[in-house]
Design an enzyme around this catalytic site. Sequence first.
Site, PDB file in Angstrom:
ATOM      1  N   THR A   1      64.132  31.187  52.283  1.00 51.30           N
ATOM      2  CA  THR A   1      64.016  29.763  51.979  1.00 51.30           C
ATOM      3  C   THR A   1      65.384  29.255  51.536  1.00 51.30           C
ATOM      4  OG1 THR A   1      61.679  29.793  51.364  1.00 51.30           O
ATOM      5  CG2 THR A   1      63.028  28.104  50.345  1.00 51.30           C
TER       6      THR A   1
ATOM      7  N   HIS B   1      28.903  64.506  37.985  1.00 51.90           N
ATOM      8  CA  HIS B   1      28.912  65.788  38.693  1.00 51.90           C
ATOM      9  C   HIS B   1      30.039  66.710  38.238  1.00 51.90           C
ATOM     10  CE1 HIS B   1      30.585  68.305  41.933  1.00 51.90           C
ATOM     11  NE2 HIS B   1      29.340  68.697  42.022  1.00 51.90           N
TER      12      HIS B   1
END
Length: 886
Positions: free
Chosen positions: A134, A844
């Site tokens: 820009t 788990h």
Amino acid sequence: MERYVLDFTEIDKTDLPLVGGKGANLGELAKAGFSVPAGFCVSTFAYRTFLASSSEMDHFFVQLDEVSYNDLDQISQLATKIRHHLTALNMPKEIKNAILSKWHSSGPEKAYAVRSSATAEDLPTASFAGQQDTFLNVLGKEALLQAVQQCWASLFTDRAVSYRAKNGFGHRSVFLSVVVQEMVVPDVSGILFTADPVTGHRHTISIDASYGLGEALVAGLVTADLYQVREGQIVKKQVSTKELAIYSLPEGGTITKSLPLEAQIAQALPDNQILELAAISQQIETHYGSAQDIEWAYANKQFFILQSRPITSLYPLPALSDANFHVFINFGYIQMMTAPIKPLGLSLLSNVTHFFFNERLAPEKRILREAGGRAFADFTNAIVIPPVRRRILKLVGGMDPLLASALREAMTRKEFQHLTVSKKAAFRVARRIAPFVVPAAAKVAGNLLIKNPALAPQKVNEFIDQLVKKAEERLLASSGAERIRLIQSEMERMFPDVLSKIVPYFIAAVIASGFLEKKLERAVGSDHTALLLSRLYKSLPGNVTTEMGLEIGDLADAARPHPELVALLRESQDNGFYQKLPFVSGGLEFQQQLNRFLHTYGTRCAGEIDIAKARWAEDPLQLLPFIISHIQTSSPGEHRSKFLQGAIEADETALEIIAQFDGFEKVQVARAVKLYRHLMGMREHHKFALIRLMFLYKRVLLEEARSLVDRGFLTNKDDVFYLTLEELAGLLENRKLEEIDALIEKRAKEHERNHQLASPRILTSDGEAINGQLANRAGPSGALLGTPVSAGTIEGIARVVLRAEDANLNPGEILVAPYTDPGWTPLFTSAVGLVTEVGGMMTHGSVVAREYGIPAVVGVGNATNLIKDGTRIRIDGTLGFVEILD
């Protein structure tokens, strides 16, 4: 006829291919009547014409196609060459004349902002923000033409090239337009988000503001003021010290100035202007129909909109059927699989909670709903009820303390505080589940008081075998859409017909555990109680995942004496493995043992809750890293002897516990110990039943998918995973979906993008993503804190494993993983310790770690990034921290 230059008044959001994302959005905003500084776009046709004038770009594109997105040195060298080449080219005369003609009519005396606008920019799925150049306050024709050409060249900045390569955008298919816009000289400027970019809250407008041009903010030169607006009220003001500002110069270009002290500490925007800007932003969001990232400027006593683009970082919301406040729990954190699931898997899982209702609900009314490729459970109506809320918090706290923390935080929101539950609805659900809950409660009582717990594992295994056999018979007797609806019905009956008959065994074990804990704490104190129960937990009989891990060890022992076979296991990367097995020493015997293993456990895999995942029976090569890791980390028979030693220690502990009591209390404790030992290992049986049934459903669904391929409805059988069950049933009834190939391609791309989304633990209907916080506690300086779940301290090399099938553990290594589910179990016999990002006391990995006696810390945020593979670490599974020693 294609044109080189287009005015903002001539374009809108449909013109993205001509003027790129930024240009299309500015034209759209201008046409919609928002205050946008006037300007024009140099079209992508001009860019393509400019590129065509080069004799070298084809060669450069070939090189770009070959470069990897993470090879930053090569990208830098190549991108620099391309930019130098493009800035040195002569701009074609016809393009130059078109730009200057428009410049003259717009006002040659004016200053302009010249901005890049790529066709792959400001999209709903990828922003590309700030990747091209820009230029501000551009004055004069030569400066303008030079800025346009530099914008074209900036399509090949290092980061733009890398970003395109990483996100699958072809370098030849992305074009650049250039926006030429009249400069606004603002008093104040900044960025606004119509949804909070940090929390995701959709109704919080977040404004950053600083003096002068917004480039000071973008470049990070200043810390802007932060204002937040919700429902027309300013809810937050954070005024920062703004030492610098960037301003335009009369002769062109910009200058950075220091601000006076009184301006530095002043509020950049007064309250009335904050509310005015917020109202404008809501109008823009309404116009686009999605949350927006807006660049704005305040000049000449009015607001100007310099850009508006979609916010691409927000986590998607589940479908909503009403305007009420909802709290969604991420099902992945309960199942220890936080990766996205394909649409068919989500559709299948969503049927599990239908038993709560008398009808099959629309997707936006189901308890399990999709968002970002994950399943989110809407238990809002349940957690409004205090007794149910307490039970749910306790349950999820055992799975993942951070999940419970996030849920508690969601409950503090004022929107939740105002919720009430309909007594009529509560009674209706209670009446619906009573026929299943009452028998389940009776079964729990029977397990606690009468039944022999030693017989339970075998009894449940036989029940699961019969269950799968009968389901297979029913599915074989049906076909087509009838089969799909049968699968839906089977999933709807999963809780009442399957889980309610298995889970009561584990519930009895949990009750026995609580009873033992209370009795022991009174007898020996809390510290010694924890030690005794951890020993009692070792080598539990009947645990299907533990037995699976032991059989992996048996496979390793079968291969170990045969060097040629071990070499084959190490090298095999393709399906030729099975063909080669019989021709190496020990291969035939190993194959027979592997087939027996697959007959029992072949329905499993890592991430097994997703039906699309390849099972071990479908891809046995996934097992080879587990087997090799076991060979590398243990001696022959070591896994069995460790398990036996754990069982002996547990039996000795059982006697020690019982010896603490006398009389009837001793009888009670002895019964509780027996229940604990024989039933606690059954925590995995309900999941095993579900996974076995899901594999059966998968085989049937793929069989129907093959029939659709034969009929020309699908291109590939695996495309079925991108459809819902309802869509699949429709196809089988010849109700062909419109543009099905495009739909499947779109969903496949969405699934890939979903992998990039950070999966939140809790999501509210306001879009707020909440991940919780661990309770404050002390740890060594620099240590990573988590939840202690398996006692002990261990030092070793960290082996970071993101996918179980990629594991290769060596002796003395600590497994560091995002999460673990039963498909990761074979690695636990190889690791000396465990660290995961997700989990709690009852998940788990924690359970298996305690059973194997290896130290473990879970819930360590971002562990797989913070702990580098190969680093030496120390983990303390008693206090819950990880130290990085290297």
